[in-house]
Design a protein around this motif. Sequence first.
Motif, PDB file in Angstrom:
ATOM      1  N   LEU A  72      17.659  32.299   7.933  1.00  0.00           N
ATOM      2  CA  LEU A  72      18.144  33.544   8.529  1.00  0.00           C
ATOM      3  C   LEU A  72      16.992  34.487   8.880  1.00  0.00           C
ATOM      4  N   ALA A  73      16.031  34.606   7.966  1.00  0.00           N
ATOM      5  CA  ALA A  73      14.899  35.496   8.225  1.00  0.00           C
ATOM      6  C   ALA A  73      14.063  34.991   9.391  1.00  0.00           C
ATOM      7  N   SER A  74      13.899  33.674   9.485  1.00  0.00           N
ATOM      8  CA  SER A  74      13.127  33.093  10.585  1.00  0.00           C
ATOM      9  C   SER A  74      13.882  33.228  11.904  1.00  0.00           C
ATOM     10  N   LYS A  75      15.167  32.942  11.888  1.00  0.00           N
ATOM     11  CA  LYS A  75      15.968  33.013  13.115  1.00  0.00           C
ATOM     12  C   LYS A  75      15.956  34.414  13.710  1.00  0.00           C
ATOM     13  N   HIS A  76      16.016  35.417  12.858  1.00  0.00           N
ATOM     14  CA  HIS A  76      16.099  36.798  13.328  1.00  0.00           C
ATOM     15  C   HIS A  76      14.735  37.498  13.322  1.00  0.00           C
ATOM     16  N   ASP A  77      13.695  36.717  13.075  1.00  0.00           N
ATOM     17  CA  ASP A  77      12.315  37.220  13.163  1.00  0.00           C
ATOM     18  C   ASP A  77      12.122  38.475  12.311  1.00  0.00           C
ATOM     19  N   LEU A  78      12.518  38.372  11.051  1.00  0.00           N
ATOM     20  CA  LEU A  78      12.466  39.515  10.146  1.00  0.00           C
ATOM     21  C   LEU A  78      11.183  39.496   9.313  1.00  0.00           C
ATOM     22  N   PRO A  79      10.587  40.650   9.068  1.00  0.00           N
ATOM     23  CA  PRO A  79       9.326  40.711   8.327  1.00  0.00           C
ATOM     24  C   PRO A  79       9.446  40.327   6.858  1.00  0.00           C
ATOM     25  N   SER A  80      10.666  40.227   6.358  1.00  0.00           N
ATOM     26  CA  SER A  80      10.856  39.867   4.959  1.00  0.00           C
ATOM     27  C   SER A  80      10.510  38.409   4.666  1.00  0.00           C
ATOM     28  N   TYR A  81      10.242  37.623   5.709  1.00  0.00           N
ATOM     29  CA  TYR A  81       9.674  36.281   5.532  1.00  0.00           C
ATOM     30  C   TYR A  81       8.441  36.211   6.429  1.00  0.00           C
ATOM     31  N   PRO A  82       7.284  36.634   5.921  1.00  0.00           N
ATOM     32  CA  PRO A  82       6.098  36.851   6.757  1.00  0.00           C
ATOM     33  C   PRO A  82       5.682  35.603   7.535  1.00  0.00           C
TER      34      PRO A  82
END
Length: 224
Positions: A72-82
């Motif tokens: 989910l973090a990768s798909k939505h390009d979120l900084p919570s998964y650097p």
Amino acid sequence: MKLYMHPVSNASRPVRLFIAENKIPCEEVLVDLMKGEHYQEPYASMNPNRQVPWIEDGDLKLTESSAILKYLASKHDLPSYPKDLKKRAKVDEMMDWFNTQFYRDYGYGLAYPQMYPHHKRPTPEIHDGTVAWGQDKARGWFKILNDYWLGPKKQYLCGDEITIADYFGCCLTTLGEVIRCDFSAYPNVERWLGNMRKLSSWQKVNEAHYGFATAVKDQPFKGL
């Protein structure tokens, strides 16, 4: 996207919290564990692990809370998964530590045998020994979490910015609220959990978790 979950599930809680905080469009589908729906059709065929959470995103079917958070973090390009390789490796390390070290003794050794009948050991001697072993080992992991992973200065597990490791780890750690664990001996853990409890979605996502803790408040438990 559909998330198959149960609100009390300690594996579902991190994913639900992450989705809520990041306003990710997702339809929740309740799999009622209390009624055994995870062992019934159609869910048992959809997810042969017969556990939650499980997501369906187009042609992707994905189990495991840790893997779902990363996706989910990768798909939505979120900084919570650097994206930075070294920073991402530290997040992965932290999530693996919770999964393979911490939760083995704290969840499956200490908490679950006391909380759930199907985790009760076959004889009183074996059961009591399992809980005592889990309690002792869990205290050791909490000391490491408090002194080494967090320390006196870090606000979150991997620094001063929240990552998916925090979503994952905090929900596993707060399992202890059900068996009335006392975290006061671990002030850095308490500070970190306090930061996570400030999230705007915390109370709503964890309503069922706290309801469960209230429902078993009169049961005798061994905690920390």
